[in-house]
Design a protein around this motif. Structure first.
Motif, PDB file in Angstrom:
ATOM      1  N   TYR A  91       0.817  -1.224   0.000  1.00  0.00           N
ATOM      2  CA  TYR A  91       0.000   0.000   0.000  1.00  0.00           C
ATOM      3  C   TYR A  91       0.847   1.270   0.000  1.00  0.00           C
ATOM      4  O   TYR A  91       0.697   2.149  -0.867  1.00  0.00           O
ATOM      5  CB  TYR A  91      -0.914  -0.027   1.230  1.00  0.00           C
ATOM      6  N   PHE A  97      -3.010   1.922  -4.383  1.00  0.00           N
ATOM      7  CA  PHE A  97      -4.025   2.800  -3.797  1.00  0.00           C
ATOM      8  C   PHE A  97      -5.332   2.067  -3.496  1.00  0.00           C
ATOM      9  O   PHE A  97      -6.117   2.508  -2.660  1.00  0.00           O
ATOM     10  CB  PHE A  97      -4.280   3.975  -4.747  1.00  0.00           C
ATOM     11  N   LYS A 100      -6.482   1.175   0.200  1.00  0.00           N
ATOM     12  CA  LYS A 100      -6.907   2.178   1.179  1.00  0.00           C
ATOM     13  C   LYS A 100      -8.163   1.753   1.931  1.00  0.00           C
ATOM     14  O   LYS A 100      -8.396   2.194   3.060  1.00  0.00           O
ATOM     15  CB  LYS A 100      -7.159   3.518   0.475  1.00  0.00           C
ATOM     16  N   PHE A 134       0.112  10.271  -2.783  1.00  0.00           N
ATOM     17  CA  PHE A 134      -1.004  10.332  -1.844  1.00  0.00           C
ATOM     18  C   PHE A 134      -0.480  10.210  -0.413  1.00  0.00           C
ATOM     19  O   PHE A 134       0.612   9.683  -0.185  1.00  0.00           O
ATOM     20  CB  PHE A 134      -2.028   9.222  -2.116  1.00  0.00           C
ATOM     21  N   ASN A 135      -1.265  10.744   0.521  1.00  0.00           N
ATOM     22  CA  ASN A 135      -0.979  10.549   1.937  1.00  0.00           C
ATOM     23  C   ASN A 135      -1.714   9.290   2.365  1.00  0.00           C
ATOM     24  O   ASN A 135      -2.942   9.235   2.342  1.00  0.00           O
ATOM     25  CB  ASN A 135      -1.457  11.758   2.750  1.00  0.00           C
ATOM     26  N   GLN A 136      -0.987   8.260   2.734  1.00  0.00           N
ATOM     27  CA  GLN A 136      -1.605   6.963   3.005  1.00  0.00           C
ATOM     28  C   GLN A 136      -2.582   7.017   4.183  1.00  0.00           C
ATOM     29  O   GLN A 136      -3.568   6.271   4.218  1.00  0.00           O
ATOM     30  CB  GLN A 136      -0.523   5.898   3.250  1.00  0.00           C
ATOM     31  N   GLU A 138      -4.413   9.845   5.246  1.00  0.00           N
ATOM     32  CA  GLU A 138      -5.622  10.538   4.786  1.00  0.00           C
ATOM     33  C   GLU A 138      -6.448   9.644   3.864  1.00  0.00           C
ATOM     34  O   GLU A 138      -7.684   9.654   3.913  1.00  0.00           O
ATOM     35  CB  GLU A 138      -5.244  11.830   4.060  1.00  0.00           C
ATOM     36  N   ALA A 139      -5.776   8.852   3.049  1.00  0.00           N
ATOM     37  CA  ALA A 139      -6.490   8.001   2.083  1.00  0.00           C
ATOM     38  C   ALA A 139      -7.324   6.938   2.785  1.00  0.00           C
ATOM     39  O   ALA A 139      -8.487   6.725   2.424  1.00  0.00           O
ATOM     40  CB  ALA A 139      -5.498   7.348   1.120  1.00  0.00           C
ATOM     41  N   GLN A 142     -10.304   8.702   4.458  1.00  0.00           N
ATOM     42  CA  GLN A 142     -11.312   9.112   3.475  1.00  0.00           C
ATOM     43  C   GLN A 142     -12.100   7.917   2.962  1.00  0.00           C
ATOM     44  O   GLN A 142     -13.314   7.999   2.738  1.00  0.00           O
ATOM     45  CB  GLN A 142     -10.635   9.849   2.322  1.00  0.00           C
ATOM     46  N   ALA A 143     -11.423   6.781   2.774  1.00  0.00           N
ATOM     47  CA  ALA A 143     -12.102   5.574   2.305  1.00  0.00           C
ATOM     48  C   ALA A 143     -13.148   5.105   3.315  1.00  0.00           C
ATOM     49  O   ALA A 143     -14.136   4.462   2.940  1.00  0.00           O
ATOM     50  CB  ALA A 143     -11.084   4.459   2.049  1.00  0.00           C
TER      51      ALA A 143
END
Length: 225
Positions: A91, A97, A100, A134-136, A138-139, A142-143
């Motif tokens: 990841y 991605f 996430k 991407f910021n892992q 934040e991702a 958000q998911a």
């Protein structure tokens, strides 16, 4: 529906509600992936979730001496074992991605009890963000439909923690600073989120910045410990 971890098809009977309202179909792991990850056991440090401790661990006692005015409390979901290391490598470092959403159900369950809290993801430096894309943290938040606030930024692009030994991590200098929105934490409860808690240095540095702005309480959370 595909497994949120291995991406293989999951075959199961949908409920009547799921057939009518497809948005109710939640991301989930297949039986194999469900068993692959080890949840933090009940015998874990009550302060940092380190497995194998029934009372506060030695590491937390050292942190308490360093930060006597910080009533820290950390919770993690899974043990940082070989299965989780493999997942975080795919990841975070290989940039898959799709992963996430692997732990969305558990993340949603945790944050459903903290709806009034301000959620802050540990930031990446600009250089690291551009390289990874991407910021892992934040991702995966958000998911799971968890809203975050951008209250911290990383002022320098330091060597990744994964490339340092324990002593190097503990000796790392402060790398965070507050953003203009930081004043919103005054008298509010805050959850700081990272992907993995190893030594705790990253989260304590982040909490140190937030403490200057008088939050009511700070807790920390990670996927693994």
């Amino acid at each position: 529906m595909k497994c949120s971890c291995c991406q293989q098809e999951i075959i199961r009977n949908l409920t009547f509600k799921e057939l009518l309202f497809t948005f109710l179909i939640k991301k989930q792991r297949c039986d194999f992936c469900q068993k692959k990850f080890t949840k933090i056991p009940t015998t874990a440090c009550p302060t940092c979730s380190k497995p194998g401790w029934q009372t506060q661990c030695d590491e937390c006692k050292q942190w308490q001496m360093l930060y006597p005015n910080y009533e820290f409390c950390h919770q993690a979901l899974f043990c940082y074992d070989e299965a989780f290391k493999e997942w975080i490598y795919q990841y975070k470092f290989l940039g898959d991605f799709r992963l996430k959403a692997t732990f969305s159900s558990e993340i949603q369950a945790y944050f459903s009890k903290r709806k009034e809290w301000i959620i802050v993801a540990v930031p990446l430096s600009k250089e690291r963000f551009l390289k990874r894309g991407f910021n892992q943290v934040e991702a995966f938040l958000q998911a799971a439909n968890v809203k975050t606030q951008h209250l911290l930024e990383k002022k320098v692009d330091s060597t990744p923690q994964s490339e340092k030994n324990r002593q190097e991590r503990l000796a790392a200098p402060q790398v965070f600073r507050a953003t203009q929105e930081i004043s919103m934490v005054k008298n509010k409860k805050v959850v700081l989120v990272d992907d993995v808690y190893t030594t705790g240095r990253t989260l304590f540095h982040a909490a140190e910045i937030l403490q200057n702005y008088q939050p009511k309480e700070i807790q920390t959370f990670s996927l693994a410990r």
